[in-house]
Design a protein around this motif. Sequence first.
Motif, PDB file in Angstrom:
ATOM      1  N   PHE A  99       0.858  -1.183   0.000  1.00 42.93           N
ATOM      2  CA  PHE A  99       0.000   0.000   0.000  1.00 42.93           C
ATOM      3  C   PHE A  99       0.895   1.234   0.000  1.00 42.93           C
ATOM      4  O   PHE A  99       2.103   1.141   0.196  1.00 42.93           O
ATOM      5  CB  PHE A  99      -0.938   0.018   1.227  1.00 42.93           C
ATOM      6  CG  PHE A  99      -0.226  -0.078   2.548  1.00 42.93           C
ATOM      7  CD1 PHE A  99       0.209   1.071   3.215  1.00 42.93           C
ATOM      8  CD2 PHE A  99       0.015  -1.307   3.136  1.00 42.93           C
ATOM      9  CE1 PHE A  99       0.863   0.983   4.424  1.00 42.93           C
ATOM     10  CE2 PHE A  99       0.678  -1.404   4.350  1.00 42.93           C
ATOM     11  CZ  PHE A  99       1.096  -0.250   4.993  1.00 42.93           C
ATOM     12  N   LYS A 100       0.281   2.366  -0.236  1.00 40.82           N
ATOM     13  CA  LYS A 100       0.991   3.637  -0.127  1.00 40.82           C
ATOM     14  C   LYS A 100       0.066   4.624   0.562  1.00 40.82           C
ATOM     15  O   LYS A 100      -1.149   4.473   0.548  1.00 40.82           O
ATOM     16  CB  LYS A 100       1.468   4.150  -1.482  1.00 40.82           C
ATOM     17  CG  LYS A 100       0.362   4.511  -2.445  1.00 40.82           C
ATOM     18  CD  LYS A 100       0.936   4.994  -3.767  1.00 40.82           C
ATOM     19  CE  LYS A 100      -0.208   5.385  -4.705  1.00 40.82           C
ATOM     20  NZ  LYS A 100       0.285   5.970  -5.943  1.00 40.82           N
ATOM     21  N   PHE A 101       0.680   5.614   1.200  1.00 38.43           N
ATOM     22  CA  PHE A 101      -0.105   6.644   1.867  1.00 38.43           C
ATOM     23  C   PHE A 101       0.694   7.935   1.925  1.00 38.43           C
ATOM     24  O   PHE A 101       1.915   7.925   1.788  1.00 38.43           O
ATOM     25  CB  PHE A 101      -0.560   6.205   3.270  1.00 38.43           C
ATOM     26  CG  PHE A 101       0.546   6.027   4.284  1.00 38.43           C
ATOM     27  CD1 PHE A 101       0.869   7.048   5.173  1.00 38.43           C
ATOM     28  CD2 PHE A 101       1.239   4.821   4.379  1.00 38.43           C
ATOM     29  CE1 PHE A 101       1.866   6.873   6.118  1.00 38.43           C
ATOM     30  CE2 PHE A 101       2.238   4.645   5.320  1.00 38.43           C
ATOM     31  CZ  PHE A 101       2.550   5.676   6.201  1.00 38.43           C
ATOM     32  N   LEU A 102      -0.016   9.014   2.078  1.00 37.72           N
ATOM     33  CA  LEU A 102       0.613  10.329   2.189  1.00 37.72           C
ATOM     34  C   LEU A 102       1.107  10.477   3.613  1.00 37.72           C
ATOM     35  O   LEU A 102       0.318  10.565   4.550  1.00 37.72           O
ATOM     36  CB  LEU A 102      -0.380  11.425   1.826  1.00 37.72           C
ATOM     37  CG  LEU A 102       0.176  12.834   1.696  1.00 37.72           C
ATOM     38  CD1 LEU A 102       1.341  12.903   0.724  1.00 37.72           C
ATOM     39  CD2 LEU A 102      -0.927  13.779   1.247  1.00 37.72           C
ATOM     40  N   ASN A 103       2.406  10.449   3.787  1.00 35.79           N
ATOM     41  CA  ASN A 103       3.032  10.463   5.101  1.00 35.79           C
ATOM     42  C   ASN A 103       3.463  11.893   5.453  1.00 35.79           C
ATOM     43  O   ASN A 103       4.259  12.484   4.736  1.00 35.79           O
ATOM     44  CB  ASN A 103       4.238   9.526   5.103  1.00 35.79           C
ATOM     45  CG  ASN A 103       4.885   9.412   6.455  1.00 35.79           C
ATOM     46  OD1 ASN A 103       4.336   9.821   7.470  1.00 35.79           O
ATOM     47  ND2 ASN A 103       6.075   8.845   6.472  1.00 35.79           N
ATOM     48  N   ARG A 104       2.945  12.410   6.535  1.00 33.99           N
ATOM     49  CA  ARG A 104       3.296  13.766   6.955  1.00 33.99           C
ATOM     50  C   ARG A 104       4.175  13.771   8.199  1.00 33.99           C
ATOM     51  O   ARG A 104       4.477  14.819   8.741  1.00 33.99           O
ATOM     52  CB  ARG A 104       2.029  14.577   7.175  1.00 33.99           C
ATOM     53  CG  ARG A 104       1.232  14.748   5.883  1.00 33.99           C
ATOM     54  CD  ARG A 104       0.228  15.865   5.984  1.00 33.99           C
ATOM     55  NE  ARG A 104      -0.541  15.995   4.744  1.00 33.99           N
ATOM     56  CZ  ARG A 104      -0.125  16.654   3.663  1.00 33.99           C
ATOM     57  NH1 ARG A 104       1.052  17.231   3.653  1.00 33.99           N
ATOM     58  NH2 ARG A 104      -0.887  16.722   2.591  1.00 33.99           N
TER      59      ARG A 104
END
Length: 167
Positions: A99-104
């Motif tokens: 999976f991928k996600f917007l990491n802040r």
Amino acid sequence: MCVVDELVERVDARDRVLGVVSRREAVREGWLHRVAVVVCRDGQDRFLVHRRAEQLSRFPGHYEIGIGGAAAVGESYEAAAARELHEELGTSATVRLRFKFLNRSGLSPHWLGVCDAVLPEIVAPDPEEVAWHGWLTASELQRTRRRWTFTPDSQEILDRYLACRAA
């Protein structure tokens, strides 16, 4: 890996390429770019955990659940994760994007592609990157992550990874 002047793809909030920039510039300006990590397990379903070397510029001495770094221009998340696996652990394996996600969390915002791979127990970490490593069961990992200082994104990577496996 420390932030060096490598070229990366600047991407938008939907992970579409906008252009090529230096990673240093992307971090300084807070521009989205791609980073890949690989969660490593062994044949007994234990997780590889490592402590970052003390001389690293970001999060020295912190523990991590993933091995990874910035994706180069034109490099997929899987290819970047496989390259980092070879560079940091001296091994190769079949890497699969989970999976991928917007990491802040961490140094700057980025798209984080989380991959996994099954490795042999024997790895040869680069001492410039990895100060210690060990194999932990999921329950051991849950206990240690409350006692050890992990990098900011490790907590989210592990939570999302375990949820993905359970689904």
